[in-house]
Motif scaffolding. Sequence first.
Motif, mmCIF file in Angstrom:
data_model
loop_
_atom_site.group_PDB
_atom_site.id
_atom_site.type_symbol
_atom_site.label_atom_id
_atom_site.label_comp_id
_atom_site.label_asym_id
_atom_site.label_seq_id
_atom_site.Cartn_x
_atom_site.Cartn_y
_atom_site.Cartn_z
ATOM 1 N N GLY A 48 21.947 16.076 20.029
ATOM 2 C CA GLY A 48 22.524 14.803 20.389
ATOM 3 C C GLY A 48 22.483 13.476 19.296
ATOM 4 N N ASN A 49 22.840 12.364 19.909
ATOM 5 C CA ASN A 49 22.578 11.334 18.854
ATOM 6 C C ASN A 49 21.234 10.610 18.850
ATOM 7 O OD1 ASN A 49 22.916 9.988 21.406
ATOM 8 N ND2 ASN A 49 24.174 8.466 20.722
ATOM 9 N N PHE A 50 20.320 11.194 19.382
ATOM 10 C CA PHE A 50 18.787 10.900 19.221
ATOM 11 C C PHE A 50 17.796 11.924 19.568
ATOM 12 C CE2 PHE A 50 19.584 9.350 23.535
ATOM 13 C CZ PHE A 50 18.538 9.868 24.153
ATOM 14 N N ALA A 264 18.317 -2.003 17.448
ATOM 15 C CA ALA A 264 17.940 -0.603 16.916
ATOM 16 C C ALA A 264 19.111 0.513 16.935
ATOM 17 C CB ALA A 264 16.646 -0.074 17.624
ATOM 18 N N GLY A 265 18.877 1.401 16.047
ATOM 19 C CA GLY A 265 19.990 2.472 16.134
ATOM 20 C C GLY A 265 19.785 3.480 15.204
ATOM 21 N N THR A 266 20.540 4.444 14.977
ATOM 22 C CA THR A 266 20.531 5.738 14.188
ATOM 23 C C THR A 266 21.359 5.412 13.397
ATOM 24 O OG1 THR A 266 19.726 7.362 16.245
ATOM 25 C CG2 THR A 266 20.736 8.262 14.194
ATOM 26 N N MET A 267 20.824 5.434 11.983
ATOM 27 C CA MET A 267 21.865 5.358 10.646
ATOM 28 C C MET A 267 21.521 6.394 10.022
ATOM 29 S SD MET A 267 21.534 1.121 10.308
ATOM 30 C CE MET A 267 21.579 0.097 11.915
ATOM 31 N N GLY A 268 22.601 6.722 8.929
ATOM 32 C CA GLY A 268 22.772 7.840 7.989
ATOM 33 C C GLY A 268 23.228 9.135 8.582
ATOM 34 N N VAL A 269 23.307 9.855 7.708
ATOM 35 C CA VAL A 269 23.817 11.381 8.161
ATOM 36 C C VAL A 269 23.028 12.360 7.570
ATOM 37 C CG1 VAL A 269 26.067 10.536 8.723
ATOM 38 C CG2 VAL A 269 25.516 11.457 6.293
ATOM 39 N N GLY A 270 22.851 13.480 8.141
ATOM 40 C CA GLY A 270 22.086 14.747 7.483
ATOM 41 C C GLY A 270 20.662 14.482 7.266
ATOM 42 N N LYS A 271 20.282 14.613 6.221
ATOM 43 C CA LYS A 271 18.556 14.476 5.924
ATOM 44 C C LYS A 271 18.340 12.763 5.654
ATOM 45 C CE LYS A 271 17.876 18.662 3.526
ATOM 46 N NZ LYS A 271 17.601 19.424 2.147
ATOM 47 N N ASN A 272 19.471 12.133 5.654
ATOM 48 C CA ASN A 272 19.184 10.670 5.613
ATOM 49 C C ASN A 272 19.191 9.887 6.821
ATOM 50 O OD1 ASN A 272 19.106 10.561 2.682
ATOM 51 N ND2 ASN A 272 21.387 10.539 2.548
ATOM 52 N N LYS A 273 19.392 10.668 7.731
ATOM 53 C CA LYS A 273 19.514 10.112 9.333
ATOM 54 C C LYS A 273 18.294 9.601 9.602
ATOM 55 C CE LYS A 273 21.572 11.539 13.737
ATOM 56 N NZ LYS A 273 22.059 12.806 14.438
#
Length: 353
Positions: A48-50, A264-273
């Motif tokens: 999911g997204n978290f 707050a939030g989820t930023m970046g993609v892949g290993k940078n997430k």
Amino acid sequence: MIRIGIIGIGFMGMAHYEGAKKLKGAKVTAISTRDAKKLSGDWSSIEGNFGPRGGQEDLSKVKQYSDYHDLLADPDIDLVDICLPTQMHEQVALDSIKAGKHTLVEKPIAIDLKAANKMVKAAEKAGVQFMVAQVLPFFPEFQFAVECVQSQKYGKLLAAHFRRVMAPPKWSENIEDFQKLGGWGIDLHIHDNHLISLMCGVPRKVTSRGIENKGYINHVHTVYDFEDPNLAVSCVSGGIATRGLEFAHGYELYFEDATLLFGAGTMGVGKNKEWVVSQPLTLITKNGQLKHPKLKGGDAWCAAFTLELQAAVNALESGVEPEALSGALARDALKICYAEAKSIETGRSIPVK
């Protein structure tokens, strides 16, 4: 002991299953999914997204049903927890209610207002509890905000702004197709409409501007009109951000005697997430002091789902419907979504009815 049966093992089903492990007076005793691998305990395809990806689950003490009707027929299930894609909510919820089961269904309650009304009325007629898993009020920072508004500990709420945005999600086929979800103006933004209604009551009307795609609202800016003409509330929500802004939410609340901020939030993609707290929960008192309130709940990724499910369990034990899980309030939040869509279409303020 309240015995819970979960129908649907995707990201939300996994979140509910994990959250239920810490319940008091309840446990998951059955699951239902058409996916044979998931029935065997292989949940590695879930994300999911978290939170973490799924892994291997020991289901040796949990009944497994490939047909949800068999779970509904199980006399040992007290609460049915429906975590299926939104377009399946109506039929499965109605089947659960018809089977005489207390029912919890994931948000949004439905895409269609007629379907939402049908579920609420069916539960009233059957005399069973019908709840909608609007989890946002159970996240610690939002739970604290709701308590501040309802208790008026810092005086009346004068104004508020909410934010909930994301990039179009890619983690499953069902979530990628926004048309199945009613657009992000329903699937994502209904969280805000529900929270605002819980805090301030259902607004009289809304004035919205936004972005439509294939007949669905995917981004919206709304100003809410309440009975109190001095209460100013607005929100921005949608799924049009570029990759890298996977998800973000937050608020600014202005009370008579304090200001409350969070982001707050989820930023970046892949290993940078990574989970980024852009504005730690901060209470600014009227004399200018900065405080970081101590929050309830644990720090596990599924802690809010534990609190949400515990509220549902407590409702079955007490017979009192929790306001935050009210099926009627979830239905009213959907009404607001449709009023917003009409406002965007017409350029006018639209009553919520």
